[in-house]
Design a protein around this motif. Structure first.
Motif, PDB file in Angstrom:
ATOM      1  N   TRP A 140       2.591   1.568  -3.494  1.00  0.00           N
ATOM      2  CA  TRP A 140       1.763   2.106  -4.587  1.00  0.00           C
ATOM      3  C   TRP A 140       1.393   3.563  -4.341  1.00  0.00           C
ATOM      4  O   TRP A 140       1.225   4.337  -5.288  1.00  0.00           O
ATOM      5  N   GLY A 141       1.307   3.928  -3.078  1.00  0.00           N
ATOM      6  CA  GLY A 141       1.057   5.342  -2.775  1.00  0.00           C
ATOM      7  C   GLY A 141       2.192   6.203  -3.312  1.00  0.00           C
ATOM      8  O   GLY A 141       1.979   7.237  -3.946  1.00  0.00           O
ATOM      9  N   TRP A 191      -5.578  12.230  -2.762  1.00  0.00           N
ATOM     10  CA  TRP A 191      -6.499  11.240  -2.205  1.00  0.00           C
ATOM     11  C   TRP A 191      -6.422  11.242  -0.683  1.00  0.00           C
ATOM     12  O   TRP A 191      -5.432  11.704  -0.121  1.00  0.00           O
ATOM     13  N   SER A 231      -7.328   8.337   1.162  1.00  0.00           N
ATOM     14  CA  SER A 231      -6.950   7.014   1.641  1.00  0.00           C
ATOM     15  C   SER A 231      -6.402   6.231   0.442  1.00  0.00           C
ATOM     16  O   SER A 231      -7.004   6.230  -0.637  1.00  0.00           O
ATOM     17  N   THR A 232      -5.235   5.590   0.622  1.00  0.00           N
ATOM     18  CA  THR A 232      -4.591   4.933  -0.529  1.00  0.00           C
ATOM     19  C   THR A 232      -5.404   3.735  -1.005  1.00  0.00           C
ATOM     20  O   THR A 232      -5.563   3.523  -2.199  1.00  0.00           O
ATOM     21  N   TRP A 284      -8.790   2.430  -4.950  1.00  0.00           N
ATOM     22  CA  TRP A 284      -7.441   2.970  -4.757  1.00  0.00           C
ATOM     23  C   TRP A 284      -7.467   4.488  -4.867  1.00  0.00           C
ATOM     24  O   TRP A 284      -8.207   5.049  -5.670  1.00  0.00           O
ATOM     25  N   PHE A 285      -6.654   5.127  -4.055  1.00  0.00           N
ATOM     26  CA  PHE A 285      -6.471   6.578  -4.106  1.00  0.00           C
ATOM     27  C   PHE A 285      -7.825   7.277  -3.931  1.00  0.00           C
ATOM     28  O   PHE A 285      -8.218   8.138  -4.707  1.00  0.00           O
ATOM     29  N   ILE A 321       0.852  -1.206   0.000  1.00  0.00           N
ATOM     30  CA  ILE A 321       0.000   0.000   0.000  1.00  0.00           C
ATOM     31  C   ILE A 321       0.886   1.255   0.000  1.00  0.00           C
ATOM     32  O   ILE A 321       0.701   2.165  -0.812  1.00  0.00           O
ATOM     33  N   GLN A 322       1.884   1.216   0.857  1.00  0.00           N
ATOM     34  CA  GLN A 322       2.826   2.339   0.906  1.00  0.00           C
ATOM     35  C   GLN A 322       3.556   2.492  -0.435  1.00  0.00           C
ATOM     36  O   GLN A 322       3.718   3.590  -0.966  1.00  0.00           O
ATOM     37  N   PRO A 331      -3.321  -1.332  -7.923  1.00  0.00           N
ATOM     38  CA  PRO A 331      -4.067  -0.180  -8.443  1.00  0.00           C
ATOM     39  C   PRO A 331      -4.700  -0.370  -9.823  1.00  0.00           C
ATOM     40  O   PRO A 331      -5.812   0.107 -10.054  1.00  0.00           O
ATOM     41  N   LYS A 352       2.203   8.964  -6.709  1.00  0.00           N
ATOM     42  CA  LYS A 352       2.668  10.356  -6.675  1.00  0.00           C
ATOM     43  C   LYS A 352       3.798  10.573  -7.685  1.00  0.00           C
ATOM     44  O   LYS A 352       3.923  11.639  -8.264  1.00  0.00           O
TER      45      LYS A 352
END
Ligand code: WTA
Length: 662
Positions: A59-60, A73, A75-76, A86-87, A56-57, A487, A64
């Motif tokens: 893809w966050g 966003w 919440s990821t 997602w996002f 999750i971290q 995602p 970006k």
């Protein structure tokens, strides 16, 4: 320089002992290595494991890095299996990231597409990001003038010409949803998809080139839209100049639609989870599934993987030889490369026109540096011999790729030697329409084994499970699954939530809810390398094109002389597999050679050339279960002279004996 650590004694996949290290300079200077160094990862394995554990971290951060967002966003990931968001709360538009930000920035004069027409007497065309922006905007305004609004479905049925991505990007820009039907499908395939999507507008061409000859395409659309009340307009782009009928008030030429339209158009601010496109793909039944992808997640996956796996950099010339009508073209001719601001080749025609040197020539003339194709094309060129390759200089290449079906080690080695001067790494990327992007694939730093897609990519949790949901031990095989969402995954089937749940999520639901069943078998060798072995369901891969057995069968049964049909894939040296149809005729119909030809032609008319059966055979009966399901697996085994296994579940075991060898 590349190193061959050991020599293969055999090509039997799991005994593959050849390991090819990536050339040092390529690995050291790769995009992925740069990221690893920034983060302090020492080894590839450590990096892959960390990214997957912290997906999750990860893809966050990627979201970006690769995309600009109008609003961030909150919440990821929101994951309520089997539905992922997602996002969440982010606002974006994929066309902004593909076109506007480049056209309004430093890349405005950079070439987005080098379009190579099939006819050799037509010049190559270069389209810059600034030009692309203008064309997209004009067409977007044209669509608006037809009343297309956010959420409307627009069907595209076009060959590989620049107006196809222009139309896709314009549709996305105004928040409508594109549905592309591969132009190798005929009016029947197009009609069922238009009906399901309830498309408002269809975009097509007058005609297209096949081996230098202009052929009409628009008449297919006329047939396909004869009974589709949702379709208000058909936009026709003039490609060949062949005469086609135009219906007053409904059909409109592309040029007339954009004439006088402004070349400025604001992006619709889309929610991350708003639908970007529907792409129909084949499943186990005859009814194609409308796979839905969204703006937010999808703009991240293809760009990130293209950057990491194919190492695409600013000065590269990228060529993915797929057709945009399939997911490979969506993700790696349109969205991935454009988000990165890359330069791509777009070639209109076939690899063997005017001769088998065409692809090598395109590589030479345009200094293509990264090249991505399908095993079926590699095998076709391999069969034709090295002489074609020797005529051209392909030394601009620095990285190669493969997709669509398993690549056999022989073809892999030939590809590496001929295109890759015996040293270039091959990225064998395993993925699907549903996944939107690569899931299992090497990176340019990965030691390769011929025929292996190697390992799950960073940010994915892919495994191979047995029937009880246990990960299989090294050295054995099972079902490929994903344990976590990503995602660019599909969000649903268009208007068919039940089928979505059933097809991908039901198999392991009771044991491990949220496990995505991909529908492929794979083996892991002793070192954990993945070897993909093909579909577990009745889906064919003909020259890399995904076609369902059931769709071909229902096309056959739509012929008035046919009572029933069973379709199987027969292994083929070049195409991977070809279609063989076992047909039961209606009572009183005569089994003639003529009729066999007529039936094959019928499938071509109903479904399209892509589904043409190579062989049609007449039988009196086909093996079925007691519930009436045709046992294609048994038919295939018998026809190929292999053991048929336990037949006790069959209602009519005698039918097996009557299946001829093929
Ligand atoms: C097959 C194409 C082996 C697989 C991107 C999958 C592959 C199906 C590979 C999806 C590969 C794709 N090695 N098999 N590298 N890539 N496949 O939806 O069976 O047209 O499930 O997407 O192609 O086909 P689709």
């Amino acid at each position: 320089m590349a190193e061959e650590k050991a020599t293969a004694k055999t090509s039997v996949l799991l005994e593959e002992t050849r390991i090819f290290e990536a050339p040092k300079d390529l690995a050291e200077n790769s995009n992925v290595m740069k990221w690893m160094k920034e983060k302090g990862f020492k080894t590839e394995r450590e990096m892959r494991l960390w990214c997957s554990a912290n997906y999750i971290q990860f893809w966050g951060e990627m979201a970006k890095t690769y995309a600009d967002w109008f609003e961030p966003w909150s919440s990821t990931l929101e994951w309520k299996p089997p539905y992922a968001k997602w996002f969440v709360g982010g606002k974006c538009n994929v066309t902004h990231n593909c076109v506007d930000r480049h056209a309004q920035g430093a890349k405005k004069d950079k070439v987005a597409y080098i379009f190579v027409p099939e006819p050799t007497d037509q010049p190559t065309q270069k389209i810059t990001y600034a030009q692309l922006e203008k064309e997209v905007n004009k067409f977007a305004n044209g669509l608006k003038s037809l009343g297309v609004v956010k959420g409307d479905r627009v069907m595209l049925y076009m060959p590989m010409i620049p107006q196809l991505p222009i139309a896709m990007l314009a549709i996305a820009k105004i928040g409508a949803i594109h549905c592309i039907v591969f132009s190798g499908f005929s009016s029947g395939g197009l009609n069922s998809r238009i009906m399901d999507a309830e498309a408002k507008v269809v975009i097509t061409v007058d005609g297209f080139y096949r081996r230098g000859k202009p052929l009409p395409l628009k008449p297919n659309v006329d047939e396909a839209t004869a009974n589709t009340p949702s379709v208000k307009n058909v936009v026709v782009c003039k490609r060949t100049g062949v005469a086609v009928p135009m219906k007053e008030g409904k059909d409109i030429w592309w040029d007339d639609l954009v004439a006088g339209k402004s070349d400025a158009c604001e992006c619709e601010k889309m929610d991350s989870e708003d639908r970007l496109f529907i792409l129909y793909t084949s499943g186990t039944t005859g009814k194609p599934k409308g796979i839905e992808h969204v703006h937010g997640g999808y703009q991240v996956g293809p760009a990130q993987t293209l950057h990491w796996v194919f190492d695409v950099k600013d000065n590269d010339v990228w060529w993915c030889t797929a057709d945009i009508g399939w997911i490979t073209g969506h993700s790696y001719i349109v969205y991935g490369p454009l988000v990165l601001g890359a330069t791509s080749i777009m070639y209109e025609g076939s690899p063997d026109f005017p001769d088998l040197g065409r692809w090598y020539k395109i590589i030479q003339d345009n200094k293509v540096s990264v090249f991505y194709t399908a095993p079926t094309a590699v095998r076709m060129l391999m069969k034709a011999g090295d002489s074609w390759a020797k005529k051209y200089d392909v030394s601009s290449l620095r990285l190669l790729g493969s997709v669509g079906e398993p690549i056999n080690p022989e073809a892999w080695m030939w590809y590496r030697n001929t295109f890759g001067a015996g040293k270039l790494p091959i990225m064998d990327t395993w993925w699907q329409t549903e996944t939107g992007t690569f899931l299992v694939s090497p990176l340019p730093i990965t030691p390769l084994k011929p025929g292996s897609a190697t390992f799950p990519l960073p940010g994915f949790n892919i495994d191979v499970l047995d029937e009880e949901a246990n990960p299989v031990p090294l050295g054995s095989g099972g079902n490929i699954v994903s344990n976590t969402p990503w995602p660019s995954m599909l969000r649903a089937f268009y208007r068919d939530p039940e089928r979505y749940q059933k097809e991908y999520w039901s198999t392991y639901w009771d044991i491990r809810p949220g496990t995505y069943l991909a529908g492929d078998k794979a083996m892991k060798d002793k070192d954990g390398y993945f070897f993909i072995q093909g579909r577990i369901d009745d889906v064919l891969k003909i020259a890399g094109h995904r076609i369902s057995n059931a769709e071909v069968e229902s096309a056959l049964v739509s012929h008035p002389k046919v009572a029933e049909a069973a379709v199987i894939g027969k292994p083929d040296e070049v195409k991977g597999e070809v279609i063989v149809a076992f047909v039961i005729l209606r009572t009183g119909q005569e089994e003639t050679e003529e009729l066999k030809k007529e039936l094959a032609k019928h499938v071509r008319t109903v479904l399209g050339p892509v589904a043409y059966p190579e062989t049609v055979l007449f039988v009196k009966d086909v093996p079925k279960t007691r519930s009436g399901k045709i046992m294609r697996r048994v038919i295939k085994a018998k026809a190929l002279g292999k053991p048929t296994g336990d037949l006790s579940a069959l209602a009519n075991p005698d039918a097996v004996d009557a299946i001829p060898l093929i």
